[in-house]
Scaffold this motif. Sequence first.
Motif, PDB file in Angstrom:
ATOM      1  N   THR A 151      23.682  20.661   6.607  1.00 57.94           N
ATOM      2  CA  THR A 151      23.070  19.456   6.074  1.00 57.94           C
ATOM      3  C   THR A 151      22.422  18.740   7.251  1.00 57.94           C
ATOM      4  OG1 THR A 151      24.795  19.296   4.397  1.00 57.94           O
ATOM      5  CG2 THR A 151      23.531  17.294   4.854  1.00 57.94           C
ATOM      6  N   LEU A 152      21.261  18.157   7.015  1.00 60.98           N
ATOM      7  CA  LEU A 152      20.511  17.511   8.089  1.00 60.98           C
ATOM      8  C   LEU A 152      20.677  15.997   8.052  1.00 60.98           C
ATOM      9  CD1 LEU A 152      17.218  19.555   7.734  1.00 60.98           C
ATOM     10  CD2 LEU A 152      18.889  19.730   9.581  1.00 60.98           C
ATOM     11  N   GLN A 153      20.918  15.412   9.220  1.00 57.10           N
ATOM     12  CA  GLN A 153      20.889  13.965   9.356  1.00 57.10           C
ATOM     13  C   GLN A 153      19.589  13.640  10.087  1.00 57.10           C
ATOM     14  OE1 GLN A 153      24.339  12.059  11.062  1.00 57.10           O
ATOM     15  NE2 GLN A 153      23.095  10.368  11.800  1.00 57.10           N
ATOM     16  N   VAL A 154      18.645  13.074   9.340  1.00 56.41           N
ATOM     17  CA  VAL A 154      17.322  12.741   9.853  1.00 56.41           C
ATOM     18  C   VAL A 154      16.924  11.371   9.297  1.00 56.41           C
ATOM     19  CG1 VAL A 154      16.539  15.144  10.089  1.00 56.41           C
ATOM     20  CG2 VAL A 154      16.215  13.951   7.922  1.00 56.41           C
ATOM     21  N   PRO A 155      15.908  10.726   9.866  1.00 54.13           N
ATOM     22  CA  PRO A 155      15.445   9.459   9.283  1.00 54.13           C
ATOM     23  C   PRO A 155      15.000   9.657   7.833  1.00 54.13           C
ATOM     24  CG  PRO A 155      14.480   9.805  11.464  1.00 54.13           C
ATOM     25  CD  PRO A 155      15.183  11.080  11.094  1.00 54.13           C
ATOM     26  N   GLU A 156      15.097   8.609   7.035  1.00 57.73           N
ATOM     27  CA  GLU A 156      14.759   8.702   5.611  1.00 57.73           C
ATOM     28  C   GLU A 156      13.303   9.073   5.379  1.00 57.73           C
ATOM     29  OE1 GLU A 156      15.971   5.303   3.360  1.00 57.73           O
ATOM     30  OE2 GLU A 156      18.022   5.394   4.103  1.00 57.73           O
ATOM     31  N   ASP A 157      12.416   8.735   6.311  1.00 58.06           N
ATOM     32  CA  ASP A 157      11.004   9.058   6.117  1.00 58.06           C
ATOM     33  C   ASP A 157      10.644  10.466   6.612  1.00 58.06           C
ATOM     34  OD1 ASP A 157      11.290   8.530   8.809  1.00 58.06           O
ATOM     35  OD2 ASP A 157       9.515   7.262   8.962  1.00 58.06           O
ATOM     36  N   GLU A 186       9.003  21.674  15.508  1.00 54.82           N
ATOM     37  CA  GLU A 186       8.892  20.327  16.084  1.00 54.82           C
ATOM     38  C   GLU A 186       9.223  19.226  15.084  1.00 54.82           C
ATOM     39  OE1 GLU A 186       4.969  20.439  17.796  1.00 54.82           O
ATOM     40  OE2 GLU A 186       5.731  21.196  19.711  1.00 54.82           O
ATOM     41  N   THR A 187       9.092  19.497  13.775  1.00 55.26           N
ATOM     42  CA  THR A 187       9.428  18.485  12.770  1.00 55.26           C
ATOM     43  C   THR A 187      10.939  18.260  12.672  1.00 55.26           C
ATOM     44  OG1 THR A 187       9.534  20.069  10.932  1.00 55.26           O
ATOM     45  CG2 THR A 187       7.378  19.061  11.400  1.00 55.26           C
ATOM     46  N   LEU A 188      11.723  19.149  13.291  1.00 55.68           N
ATOM     47  CA  LEU A 188      13.183  19.032  13.236  1.00 55.68           C
ATOM     48  C   LEU A 188      13.800  18.461  14.509  1.00 55.68           C
ATOM     49  CD1 LEU A 188      13.888  22.366  11.407  1.00 55.68           C
ATOM     50  CD2 LEU A 188      14.609  20.107  10.632  1.00 55.68           C
ATOM     51  N   ALA A 189      12.982  18.149  15.505  1.00 55.28           N
ATOM     52  CA  ALA A 189      13.517  17.641  16.773  1.00 55.28           C
ATOM     53  C   ALA A 189      14.402  16.418  16.534  1.00 55.28           C
ATOM     54  CB  ALA A 189      12.387  17.301  17.729  1.00 55.28           C
ATOM     55  N   ARG A 190      15.538  16.398  17.169  1.00 54.86           N
ATOM     56  CA  ARG A 190      16.531  15.320  17.141  1.00 54.86           C
ATOM     57  C   ARG A 190      17.335  15.243  15.838  1.00 54.86           C
ATOM     58  NH1 ARG A 190      12.149  13.413  19.554  1.00 54.86           N
ATOM     59  NH2 ARG A 190      11.514  12.015  17.914  1.00 54.86           N
ATOM     60  N   ALA A 191      17.198  16.217  14.952  1.00 58.60           N
ATOM     61  CA  ALA A 191      18.008  16.234  13.737  1.00 58.60           C
ATOM     62  C   ALA A 191      19.451  16.611  14.106  1.00 58.60           C
ATOM     63  CB  ALA A 191      17.460  17.246  12.736  1.00 58.60           C
ATOM     64  N   ILE A 192      20.401  16.054  13.391  1.00 60.17           N
ATOM     65  CA  ILE A 192      21.814  16.380  13.593  1.00 60.17           C
ATOM     66  C   ILE A 192      22.241  17.315  12.481  1.00 60.17           C
ATOM     67  CG2 ILE A 192      24.154  15.456  13.706  1.00 60.17           C
ATOM     68  CD1 ILE A 192      22.962  12.932  14.943  1.00 60.17           C
ATOM     69  N   LEU A 193      22.994  18.356  12.851  1.00 61.27           N
ATOM     70  CA  LEU A 193      23.441  19.379  11.915  1.00 61.27           C
ATOM     71  C   LEU A 193      24.885  19.128  11.500  1.00 61.27           C
ATOM     72  CD1 LEU A 193      22.030  22.453  13.872  1.00 61.27           C
ATOM     73  CD2 LEU A 193      20.969  21.298  11.933  1.00 61.27           C
ATOM     74  N   TRP A 194      25.111  19.061  10.194  1.00 61.44           N
ATOM     75  CA  TRP A 194      26.456  18.847   9.645  1.00 61.44           C
ATOM     76  C   TRP A 194      26.817  20.033   8.758  1.00 61.44           C
ATOM     77  CZ3 TRP A 194      29.335  14.523  10.802  1.00 61.44           C
ATOM     78  CH2 TRP A 194      28.661  13.474  11.412  1.00 61.44           C
ATOM     79  N   VAL A 195      28.110  20.249   8.562  1.00 56.76           N
ATOM     80  CA  VAL A 195      28.569  21.262   7.616  1.00 56.76           C
ATOM     81  C   VAL A 195      29.560  20.623   6.662  1.00 56.76           C
ATOM     82  CG1 VAL A 195      28.250  23.259   9.111  1.00 56.76           C
ATOM     83  CG2 VAL A 195      30.432  22.065   9.139  1.00 56.76           C
ATOM     84  N   ASP A 196      29.563  21.111   5.422  1.00 61.06           N
ATOM     85  CA  ASP A 196      30.598  20.701   4.486  1.00 61.06           C
ATOM     86  C   ASP A 196      31.846  21.467   4.857  1.00 61.06           C
ATOM     87  OD1 ASP A 196      28.980  18.982   3.024  1.00 61.06           O
ATOM     88  OD2 ASP A 196      28.247  20.606   1.748  1.00 61.06           O
ATOM     89  N   GLN A 197      32.976  20.772   4.801  1.00 58.43           N
ATOM     90  CA  GLN A 197      34.202  21.392   5.265  1.00 58.43           C
ATOM     91  C   GLN A 197      35.374  20.927   4.432  1.00 58.43           C
ATOM     92  OE1 GLN A 197      34.637  20.944   9.456  1.00 58.43           O
ATOM     93  NE2 GLN A 197      36.838  21.000   9.329  1.00 58.43           N
ATOM     94  N   ASP A 198      36.323  21.821   4.243  1.00 57.44           N
ATOM     95  CA  ASP A 198      37.551  21.482   3.555  1.00 57.44           C
ATOM     96  C   ASP A 198      38.324  20.505   4.437  1.00 57.44           C
ATOM     97  OD1 ASP A 198      40.031  21.318   2.404  1.00 57.44           O
ATOM     98  OD2 ASP A 198      40.385  23.478   2.328  1.00 57.44           O
TER      99      ASP A 198
END
Length: 193
Positions: free
Chosen positions: A34-40, A74-86
């Motif tokens: 899952t990506l954490q990025v700005p809303e825009d 380049e559109t993904l620079a600075r995105a934070i990567l999350w995973v769903d986890q038990d």
Amino acid sequence: MGRITKAHGLKGGLKLELYTDDPDRRFTHGAVFTLQVPEDSPWSGKTLAIDELRWYNGHPVAFFEGITDRSGAETLARAILWVDQDPDEETGEDDAWYDHQLVGLRVLRDGVQVGTVARVDHMPAQDLLAVDTADRGEVLVPFVSAIVPAVDIAAGTVTVTPPTGLFEDPVAEMATPEPPPAVASSPTPDDES
């Protein structure tokens, strides 16, 4: 799990800053983040599946499905990567915890609660526990065994043994020195009459 720092090469590679101690297990072909990025951002609310993780000069570079060129990367620079986890999943190590297991725990010093864990900051040198306190606001505690000797998930507590000044104002903690005792003076010959 990590943060995308910048594009790498011309074929969609992305340099990563990893927040996991087990990248070979987490960044396997088909793993979805899952990506954490700005809303825009065009990536807001979307996920990414990894195709491959490679290492270049000791640095991790990820290739994701559907990202095939540098412009897309380049559109993904600075995105934070999350995973769903038990939430009940064990880390497999006695002295390792997931961030979500630590957030909300009561922080105890000498058996007295001094705050609550608000988040875990992953820094290059060491992790820091961000502790919300009633009188000092947020206090950053180095997450090392010398200062955080015990974590008890079942009891909901983290025990800390911080150096003086971390949770209190060292100036206020210093006792006001007592004035020196008055020195009795011997009578002089003029005083005797």
